[in-house]
Design an enzyme around this catalytic site. Structure first.
Site, PDB file in Angstrom:
ATOM      1  N   ALA A 153       0.833  -1.207   0.000  1.00 58.51           N
ATOM      2  CA  ALA A 153       0.000   0.000   0.000  1.00 58.51           C
ATOM      3  C   ALA A 153       0.870   1.260   0.000  1.00 58.51           C
ATOM      4  O   ALA A 153       0.584   2.217  -0.731  1.00 58.51           O
ATOM      5  CB  ALA A 153      -0.930  -0.004   1.208  1.00 58.51           C
ATOM      6  N   TYR A 154       1.914   1.255   0.794  1.00 60.27           N
ATOM      7  CA  TYR A 154       2.811   2.408   0.841  1.00 60.27           C
ATOM      8  C   TYR A 154       3.508   2.607  -0.499  1.00 60.27           C
ATOM      9  O   TYR A 154       3.546   3.722  -1.050  1.00 60.27           O
ATOM     10  CB  TYR A 154       3.846   2.213   1.952  1.00 60.27           C
ATOM     11  CG  TYR A 154       4.853   3.325   2.067  1.00 60.27           C
ATOM     12  CD1 TYR A 154       4.465   4.596   2.494  1.00 60.27           C
ATOM     13  CD2 TYR A 154       6.192   3.113   1.752  1.00 60.27           C
ATOM     14  CE1 TYR A 154       5.401   5.626   2.604  1.00 60.27           C
ATOM     15  CE2 TYR A 154       7.126   4.133   1.862  1.00 60.27           C
ATOM     16  CZ  TYR A 154       6.724   5.385   2.291  1.00 60.27           C
ATOM     17  OH  TYR A 154       7.646   6.398   2.391  1.00 60.27           O
ATOM     18  N   ALA A 155       4.043   1.512  -1.070  1.00 58.42           N
ATOM     19  CA  ALA A 155       4.730   1.612  -2.354  1.00 58.42           C
ATOM     20  C   ALA A 155       3.776   2.059  -3.452  1.00 58.42           C
ATOM     21  O   ALA A 155       4.151   2.831  -4.344  1.00 58.42           O
ATOM     22  CB  ALA A 155       5.367   0.274  -2.711  1.00 58.42           C
ATOM     23  N   SER A 157       1.196   4.009  -3.093  1.00 60.19           N
ATOM     24  CA  SER A 157       0.957   5.448  -2.939  1.00 60.19           C
ATOM     25  C   SER A 157       2.130   6.250  -3.474  1.00 60.19           C
ATOM     26  O   SER A 157       1.955   7.314  -4.085  1.00 60.19           O
ATOM     27  CB  SER A 157       0.677   5.803  -1.472  1.00 60.19           C
ATOM     28  OG  SER A 157       1.851   5.745  -0.672  1.00 60.19           O
TER      29      SER A 157
END
Length: 245
Positions: A153-155, A157
């Site tokens: 999810a972070y990557a 974004s």
């Protein structure tokens, strides 16, 4: 802008970690700095105090980077105080880790609001405001290439930040404004260290050939270059990670 005019920067996420280091480095370069923070006023005020003690010019202002009205007010206050805006560094961001199958979608929405919408809002107002000779600098991550489990999810974004950055650089053709993203690797900040055990930290610190974690100062050096002399670097994602592949 004439040669004797002071350059002016806005740094979001400037109350701690990489953002705080960037604000102090740009001030040391002779840039007047407006430091935006989400909620930690005491930490932001301390960064401003440090800059002023060293002879620099700075002030802090609270702003939710995903709120266009608040970001507009930040830009207006900066222009009123320092006369213009030359450099915008969007260092604000959040990171929550979990496998895709376990991630709470409310967490996904929170990261989307800050990392994607927030970067978009700041970048769009910067594109309207930054004067010729200026720079817009976003923050990505080396995890977009490493594809580490738990970081989906972070990557994702930050992958959106990469796309925004590269497109905006082309949209500003003829403006003499550069647009680049800085993509740190593992860096010794609370954002990275919180929630990790010593074994994980040691393992990740040895993933690059220099066999250490990055420091906020390492990243601030790259931002300083892109914000100042690095005029021929444009439309790039600059991986600042010690050679991590």
């Amino acid at each position: 802008m004439t040669d004797n005019e002071t350059r002016v920067a806005i740094v979001t996420g400037g109350s701690r970690g990489i953002g705080a280091e960037v604000a102090q480095r740009l001030a040391a370069d002779g840039t007047a700095v407006a430091l935006a923070y989400a909620g930690n006023k005491a930490a932001a005020d301390q960064v401003v105090a440090t800059i002023r003690e060293r002879g620099g010019s700075a002030f802090a202002m609270q702003a939710d980077i995903a709120d266009e009205d608040q970001v507009s007010a930040l830009f207006d206050a900066t222009a009123e105080r320092f006369g213009a805006v030359d450099v915008v560094v969007n260092a604000a961001g959040v990171m929550e880790l979990a496998p895709v199958v376990d991630l709470d979608l409310a967490v996904l929405d929170h990261m989307h609001r800050t990392n994607i919408r927030g970067t978009f809002v700041v970048s769009r107002i910067a594109a309207r405001t930054v004067r010729p000779g200026g720079a817009i600098i976003t923050f990505s991550t080396s995890v977009t290439k490493l594809a580490l489990p738990g970081y989906a999810a972070y990557a994702a974004s930050k992958g959106a930040v990469d796309a925004l950055t590269l497109v905006l650089a082309k949209e500003l053709r003829g403006r003499d404004v550069t647009v680049n993203a800085v993509a740190p690797g593992p860096t010794a900040t609370a954002l990275f260290l919180d929630g990790k055990d010593e074994e994980t930290i040691e393992r990740m610190s040895r993933m690059n050939p220099l066999e250490r974690l990055g420091t906020p100062g390492d990243i601030a050096e790259v931002v300083s270059f892109l914000a100042g002399p690095g005029r021929w670097v444009n439309g790039q994602v600059v991986y600042a990670n010690g050679g991590m592949a």
